[in-house]
Scaffold this active site. Structure first.
Site, PDB file in Angstrom:
ATOM      1  N   GLU A 191     -17.318  10.614   4.896  1.00  0.00           N
ATOM      2  CA  GLU A 191     -16.751   9.283   5.108  1.00  0.00           C
ATOM      3  C   GLU A 191     -15.844   8.963   3.927  1.00  0.00           C
ATOM      4  O   GLU A 191     -16.106   9.363   2.791  1.00  0.00           O
ATOM      5  CB  GLU A 191     -17.839   8.218   5.242  1.00  0.00           C
ATOM      6  CG  GLU A 191     -18.759   8.122   4.032  1.00  0.00           C
ATOM      7  CD  GLU A 191     -19.747   6.978   4.129  1.00  0.00           C
ATOM      8  OE1 GLU A 191     -19.658   6.175   5.071  1.00  0.00           O
ATOM      9  OE2 GLU A 191     -20.617   6.892   3.236  1.00  0.00           O
ATOM     10  N   ASP A 200       0.865  -1.173   0.000  1.00  0.00           N
ATOM     11  CA  ASP A 200       0.000   0.000   0.000  1.00  0.00           C
ATOM     12  C   ASP A 200       0.908   1.231   0.000  1.00  0.00           C
ATOM     13  O   ASP A 200       2.106   1.156   0.288  1.00  0.00           O
ATOM     14  CB  ASP A 200      -0.934   0.002   1.206  1.00  0.00           C
ATOM     15  CG  ASP A 200      -2.236   0.738   0.913  1.00  0.00           C
ATOM     16  OD1 ASP A 200      -2.256   1.574  -0.006  1.00  0.00           O
ATOM     17  OD2 ASP A 200      -3.230   0.484   1.608  1.00  0.00           O
TER      18      ASP A 200
END
Length: 694
Positions: free
Chosen positions: A446, A241
């Site tokens: 969000e 990542d």
């Protein structure tokens, strides 16, 4: 090894033998300069296609992944990702024509996200296929098939299973967390989808940010070597990542220097660094922390991926060479986006059959900040185009053919915290026959760390509808005009059950989202979606966000009654399950039943198969989804459906993480929602249950 694979192996090994160490290491960075003298072009490995090609200009914007999950339709999911792969190839071809090798112009896509959405506060849960391992597995496999195509030696795109493993928030601790789930939870809940995608042939796996059992995931021997490579036989490449490897020394403190971090990751077969830490791999080799042979192995895997994608040859030789800008966001793809959106919308409540809109409705008052909010249809990791249809626009478009209907609109309150409610606007509803109230969340509330700006690092502190929205909505409801509540967002939202007469969950429905919502409200689409997540009644019902144990989470382990259960979704018609049978047949169980459409409309039904122990122990799941299918059934018609369940559908995962088939009685339930009293109370069809002995 096939002849083609042998030829590619020989060619790649010959190239590697000609490279200097510095050239090899450079190929292991996501911004790869290539090796021009050997004919290896520069390449940026970072591309996104969560629900459409993202961050690369014009593209078809499909509903956010959690909405696609709500369709419970693997065929539709594969069709969507095939369309996405067409656009990705088209964009790659156009970039190649002008020598554009920048980010988001490639063929390696960091999709799908198959993490388990275990807590509704997690901002990235919208990227997933929900809380259930079976649903996540089947939808994830469909995504890989759609993206990569049906020829494993000649990939259309390279898909990526992420984030390996046990990643699901909180975003604010992902760079420092040390996650230690029980081995039962690890193998029962968090790992099945990853195993399935590896078996399917996914080309890439991305590691997670956090540590797992003390090891950083992108440098974990247990995850990457013992499980992924050795136990599962994964041959593709692993990518970190982004900037996760530098977390080894900066945040996790398991190493002291960038060289040590690069060595730890590469020694454990993390081949590609999204970030810049692998520059230090040169020092790691010189310091004796890392062998050049390990570098060679990683470079080999990366070049093999490029070879499978045809990147050693000109794009003009590809069988997808004719795809171009003309194939992006076509009328056909827009129609598909509208279809997916319509099939993703969940009807949660429909008191007295308020929906679809009846002929006597002449004035509709649309209220709420989500009605005109583009962020409420996009979600995160999105593409863009010149026509993003908001909910208000979709409703207005629908009424163009109904001149007898008048639509008025006012936002009423702001999207975010807003103490200045426009109270006088509540009175505007009194002249209406119907109120369509558009509230909920958008991608500023969000998302991933750094994306949303209205919440803590992308996560929500509470799952309730924001108080200022709720207060205004209550005031509207109290005027006595029938209210249809349209909710947007990528996760469960809690609210009073009596807040509206009809409630639909639209998720982040994409470019045609407004049209799809209008299709459902006016009855041109019969709702057929079902919840891929449980809607708890309140934040207080949730376990500690940082606790990765499954106890008290999801329909499989939560005992508190939810607002809406997993798998739930109403229709404008009704269905009856009958004639259920189950037969043990060697190493499988054959299950069948009939499904009758007992209403007046042709519609789709999601048939769900749950397995539970007749004598459940405390640590056993309450029940587990083991298969599902989606059927279209004409009004009054009956369809027979059958499932073949492997014995693994009846497995017990022990405390040690082992899979065993325990002798005893099992319950197989066929239903259109998780089989609970709450589902029946809310209007789900009566389930049918068969008991078998193993």
């Amino acid at each position: 090894m096939t002849k083609l694979e042998q030829e590619r192996t020989e060619e790649i090994n010959a190239l590697i033998s000609e490279m200097k160490l510095e050239e090899k290491v450079a190929l292991m960075l996501h911004e790869s300069p290539g090796v021009q003298r050997l004919g290896i072009k520069e390449y940026n490995w970072w591309n996104e296609a969560l629900h459409g090609v993202a961050r690369a200009g014009t593209a078809t914007v499909f509903p956010q992944t959690i909405g696609l999950a709500a369709t419970f339709d693997t065929k539709l999911a594969q069709e969507e990702y095939e369309a996405i792969s067409d656009e990705a190839r088209a964009k790659y071809n156009e970039a190649q024509k002008i020598g554009d090798y920048r980010q988001f112009r490639g063929l390696t896509f960091w999709t799908p996200n198959i993490n388990i959405f275990r807590d509704p506060r997690w901002g990235r849960g919208q990227e997933t296929f929900g809380e259930d391992p079976c649903l996540t597995t089947k939808m994830g496999v469909a995504a890989v098939r759609g993206l990569q195509g049906d020829d494993p030696e000649n990939l259309k795109l390279a898909a990526c299973a992420k984030h390996f493993a046990v990643h699901s928030g909180p975003e604010c601790t992902r760079h420092t967390a040390n996650v230690k789930p029980s081995k039962k939870d690890f193998w029962e809940t968090y790992m099945p989808a990853f195993k399935a995608l590896v078996d399917e042939g996914v080309e890439s796996v991305m590691g997670a940010y956090q540590r797992l059992y003390d090891e950083p995931c992108n440098g974990s021997k247990y995850l990457l070597v013992d499980i992924l490579r050795n136990k599962w036989g994964f041959k593709g490449h692993v990518v970190s990542d982004c900037w996760a490897v530098k977390d080894f020394h900066e945040n996790h403190k398991v190493t002291k220097t960038p060289a040590e971090s690069a060595a730890l990751a590469i020694n454990n077969t993390c081949d590609l660094n999204c970030g810049c830490t692998y520059h230090a791999a040169i020092d790691a080799v010189r310091q004796g922390l890392l062998s050049e042979e390990k570098i060679n192995e990683s470079v080999f895997r990366l070049l093999m991926t490029q070879a499978k994608l045809g990147m050693f040859d000109s794009w003009k030789k590809s069988k997808w060479k004719n795809l171009s800008a003309k194939d992006v966001n076509t009328a056909e793809k827009r129609a598909l986006a509208r279809k997916v959106a319509g099939d993703s919308i969940v009807l949660l409540k429909n008191k007295n059959g308020l929906l679809p809109v009846k002929e006597n409705i002449k004035k509709i008052f649309v209220v709420g900040p989500c009605a005109t909010n583009v962020n409420a249809i996009l979600g995160n990791y999105y593409g863009l185009n010149s026509r993003l249809v908001t909910i208000l626009e979709g409703l207005l478009e629908k009424t163009e053919a109904r001149p007898d209907i008048n639509i008025d609109y006012h936002p009423g309150v702001g999207m975010y915290s807003d103490s200045k409610q426009r109270g006088w606007t509540v009175g505007m509803v009194e002249s209406a026959d119907l109120v369509v109230a558009c509230f909920g969340l958008d991608n500023m509330m969000e998302g991933e760390e750094g994306d949303s700006v209205e919440t803590t690092k992308g996560d929500r502190d509470f799952i309730e509808l924001p108080q200022h929205q709720l207060d205004y909505l209550k005031a509207v409801r109290d005027r006595g005009i029938p209210v249809v509540l349209v909710l947007t967002g990528g996760a469960a939202i809690a609210f009073p059950e009596d807040i509206a007469d009809a409630i639909i969950m639209a998720w982040y429905p994409g470019e045609e989202g407004g049209s799809a919502v209008a299709d459902v409200i006016f009855g041109d689409t019969v709702p057929s979606a079902h919840l891929p997540v449980t809607f708890p009644k309140s934040t207080a019902d949730l376990p500690d966000f940082e606790d990765y144990a499954m106890k008290g989470r999801t329909y499989r382990y939560a005992t508190k009654e939810p607002l809406f259960p997993f798998g739930f979704g109403l229709s404008y018609t009704s269905f009856k399950f009958d004639n259920a049978e189950a037969k043990v047949d060697g190493d499988k169980v054959q299950v069948s039943c009939s499904v009758k459409n007992t209403g007046n409309l042709t519609a789709k039904e999601v048939v769900q198969v749950y397995v539970a122990k007749a004598n459940r122990k405390e640590d056993d799941p309450i029940c587990s989804l083991r298969d599902f299918t989606k059927l279209e059934i004409k009004a009054g018609a009956v369809k027979n459906v059958s499932f073949t369940l492997p014995l693994s559908a009846f497995e017990t995962i022990t405390a040690e993480g082992e899979s065993v088939i325990e002798k005893g009685e099992y319950l197989i339930t066929i239903a259109d929602s998780v089989p609970t009293e709450q589902s029946k109370k809310l209007g789900a069809s009566d389930p049918v249950t068969i008991k078998i002995s193993l």
